[in-house]
Scaffold this motif. Structure first.
Motif, PDB file in Angstrom:
ATOM      1  N   ILE A 198       0.833  -1.194   0.000  1.00 44.41           N
ATOM      2  CA  ILE A 198       0.000   0.000   0.000  1.00 44.41           C
ATOM      3  C   ILE A 198       0.873   1.250   0.000  1.00 44.41           C
ATOM      4  N   ALA A 199       0.330   2.285  -0.611  1.00 44.69           N
ATOM      5  CA  ALA A 199       0.852   3.645  -0.451  1.00 44.69           C
ATOM      6  C   ALA A 199      -0.216   4.362   0.351  1.00 44.69           C
ATOM      7  N   PHE A 200       0.196   5.257   1.265  1.00 46.84           N
ATOM      8  CA  PHE A 200      -0.801   5.930   2.081  1.00 46.84           C
ATOM      9  C   PHE A 200      -0.451   7.386   2.316  1.00 46.84           C
ATOM     10  N   LEU A 201      -1.486   8.114   2.705  1.00 41.56           N
ATOM     11  CA  LEU A 201      -1.396   9.517   3.055  1.00 41.56           C
ATOM     12  C   LEU A 201      -2.271   9.709   4.285  1.00 41.56           C
ATOM     13  N   ALA A 202      -1.692  10.168   5.386  1.00 42.01           N
ATOM     14  CA  ALA A 202      -2.440  10.380   6.620  1.00 42.01           C
ATOM     15  C   ALA A 202      -2.663  11.873   6.832  1.00 42.01           C
ATOM     16  N   VAL A 203      -3.928  12.237   7.103  1.00 46.33           N
ATOM     17  CA  VAL A 203      -4.309  13.640   7.285  1.00 46.33           C
ATOM     18  C   VAL A 203      -5.327  13.755   8.417  1.00 46.33           C
ATOM     19  N   LYS A 204      -5.544  14.988   8.863  1.00 43.91           N
ATOM     20  CA  LYS A 204      -6.601  15.264   9.829  1.00 43.91           C
ATOM     21  C   LYS A 204      -7.953  15.112   9.125  1.00 43.91           C
ATOM     22  N   GLU A 205      -8.941  14.658   9.867  1.00 48.19           N
ATOM     23  CA  GLU A 205     -10.255  14.384   9.302  1.00 48.19           C
ATOM     24  C   GLU A 205     -10.889  15.618   8.642  1.00 48.19           C
ATOM     25  N   ASP A 206     -10.644  16.797   9.195  1.00 48.90           N
ATOM     26  CA  ASP A 206     -11.305  17.999   8.672  1.00 48.90           C
ATOM     27  C   ASP A 206     -10.844  18.414   7.274  1.00 48.90           C
ATOM     28  N   ILE A 207      -9.693  17.925   6.818  1.00 45.38           N
ATOM     29  CA  ILE A 207      -9.232  18.264   5.460  1.00 45.38           C
ATOM     30  C   ILE A 207      -9.283  17.071   4.504  1.00 45.38           C
ATOM     31  N   MET A 208      -9.824  15.954   4.949  1.00 46.37           N
ATOM     32  CA  MET A 208      -9.801  14.726   4.169  1.00 46.37           C
ATOM     33  C   MET A 208     -10.674  14.762   2.921  1.00 46.37           C
ATOM     34  N   LYS A 209     -11.876  15.326   2.990  1.00 42.07           N
ATOM     35  CA  LYS A 209     -12.829  15.190   1.878  1.00 42.07           C
ATOM     36  C   LYS A 209     -12.321  15.717   0.538  1.00 42.07           C
ATOM     37  N   PRO A 210     -11.777  16.932   0.456  1.00 45.93           N
ATOM     38  CA  PRO A 210     -11.306  17.373  -0.869  1.00 45.93           C
ATOM     39  C   PRO A 210     -10.118  16.539  -1.377  1.00 45.93           C
ATOM     40  N   ILE A 211      -9.292  16.063  -0.465  1.00 48.52           N
ATOM     41  CA  ILE A 211      -8.166  15.207  -0.863  1.00 48.52           C
ATOM     42  C   ILE A 211      -8.705  13.888  -1.395  1.00 48.52           C
ATOM     43  N   ARG A 212      -9.651  13.317  -0.684  1.00 51.65           N
ATOM     44  CA  ARG A 212     -10.277  12.056  -1.120  1.00 51.65           C
ATOM     45  C   ARG A 212     -10.909  12.229  -2.496  1.00 51.65           C
ATOM     46  N   ASP A 213     -11.620  13.329  -2.689  1.00 52.70           N
ATOM     47  CA  ASP A 213     -12.296  13.553  -3.970  1.00 52.70           C
ATOM     48  C   ASP A 213     -11.299  13.748  -5.111  1.00 52.70           C
ATOM     49  N   ASP A 214     -10.174  14.405  -4.834  1.00 58.97           N
ATOM     50  CA  ASP A 214      -9.150  14.620  -5.864  1.00 58.97           C
ATOM     51  C   ASP A 214      -8.375  13.344  -6.186  1.00 58.97           C
ATOM     52  N   LEU A 215      -7.980  12.603  -5.159  1.00 56.09           N
ATOM     53  CA  LEU A 215      -7.038  11.495  -5.344  1.00 56.09           C
ATOM     54  C   LEU A 215      -7.676  10.109  -5.409  1.00 56.09           C
ATOM     55  N   LYS A 216      -8.919   9.982  -5.001  1.00 54.60           N
ATOM     56  CA  LYS A 216      -9.686   8.735  -5.092  1.00 54.60           C
ATOM     57  C   LYS A 216      -8.942   7.505  -4.536  1.00 54.60           C
ATOM     58  N   PRO A 217      -8.667   7.515  -3.227  1.00 54.54           N
ATOM     59  CA  PRO A 217      -8.028   6.344  -2.626  1.00 54.54           C
ATOM     60  C   PRO A 217      -8.939   5.126  -2.712  1.00 54.54           C
ATOM     61  N   HIS A 218      -8.353   3.954  -2.623  1.00 51.84           N
ATOM     62  CA  HIS A 218      -9.129   2.717  -2.668  1.00 51.84           C
ATOM     63  C   HIS A 218      -9.909   2.502  -1.382  1.00 51.84           C
ATOM     64  N   ARG A 219      -9.355   2.976  -0.272  1.00 47.87           N
ATOM     65  CA  ARG A 219     -10.012   2.794   1.017  1.00 47.87           C
ATOM     66  C   ARG A 219      -9.377   3.731   2.032  1.00 47.87           C
ATOM     67  N   GLY A 220      -9.905   3.716   3.232  1.00 45.91           N
ATOM     68  CA  GLY A 220      -9.374   4.556   4.306  1.00 45.91           C
ATOM     69  C   GLY A 220      -9.608   3.905   5.645  1.00 45.91           C
ATOM     70  N   GLN A 221      -8.910   4.390   6.639  1.00 42.13           N
ATOM     71  CA  GLN A 221      -9.092   3.891   8.002  1.00 42.13           C
ATOM     72  C   GLN A 221      -8.599   4.945   8.979  1.00 42.13           C
ATOM     73  N   VAL A 222      -8.981   4.772  10.227  1.00 39.43           N
ATOM     74  CA  VAL A 222      -8.492   5.670  11.270  1.00 39.43           C
ATOM     75  C   VAL A 222      -7.006   5.410  11.448  1.00 39.43           C
ATOM     76  N   TYR A 223      -6.219   6.478  11.578  1.00 39.37           N
ATOM     77  CA  TYR A 223      -4.774   6.368  11.689  1.00 39.37           C
ATOM     78  C   TYR A 223      -4.368   6.726  13.117  1.00 39.37           C
ATOM     79  N   LYS A 224      -3.760   5.792  13.794  1.00 38.52           N
ATOM     80  CA  LYS A 224      -3.307   6.013  15.160  1.00 38.52           C
ATOM     81  C   LYS A 224      -1.805   6.222  15.167  1.00 38.52           C
ATOM     82  N   ILE A 225      -1.383   7.297  15.805  1.00 37.61           N
ATOM     83  CA  ILE A 225       0.042   7.578  15.926  1.00 37.61           C
ATOM     84  C   ILE A 225       0.535   6.920  17.210  1.00 37.61           C
ATOM     85  N   ASP A 226       1.578   6.123  17.085  1.00 37.36           N
ATOM     86  CA  ASP A 226       2.106   5.395  18.267  1.00 37.36           C
ATOM     87  C   ASP A 226       2.815   6.314  19.227  1.00 37.36           C
TER      88      ASP A 226
END
Length: 79
Positions: A51-79
């Protein structure tokens, strides 16, 4: 606010190289649009699934998702 991981899946014998190349395009998009991201990366889930991934804050995700069309998404936890 949650962190979200947008994910692109690549499969096959060349999956790792393709995912690495895709990450370059993700970084180009980030720079061109001056987006504040948490992380980008490439993860091998097996020798035939990467996988290739891009982690962002939820409030800016929608326009990025619409532009880049990822296959899927999930909650990202920082260790």
């Amino acid at each position: 606010m949650r962190n979200l991981k947008l994910i692109w899946d690549f499969r096959g014998p060349d999956a790792f190289k393709i995912a690495q190349h895709h990450e370059i395009h993700l970084k180009d998009y980030i720079n061109a649009n001056q987006i504040s991201v948490i992380s980008t990366g490439v993860e091998a889930l097996s020798n035939m699934h990467v996988i290739a991934f891009l982690a962002v804050k939820e409030d800016i995700m929608k326009p990025i998702r619409d532009d880049l069309k990822p296959h899927r998404g999930q909650v990202y936890k920082i260790d």
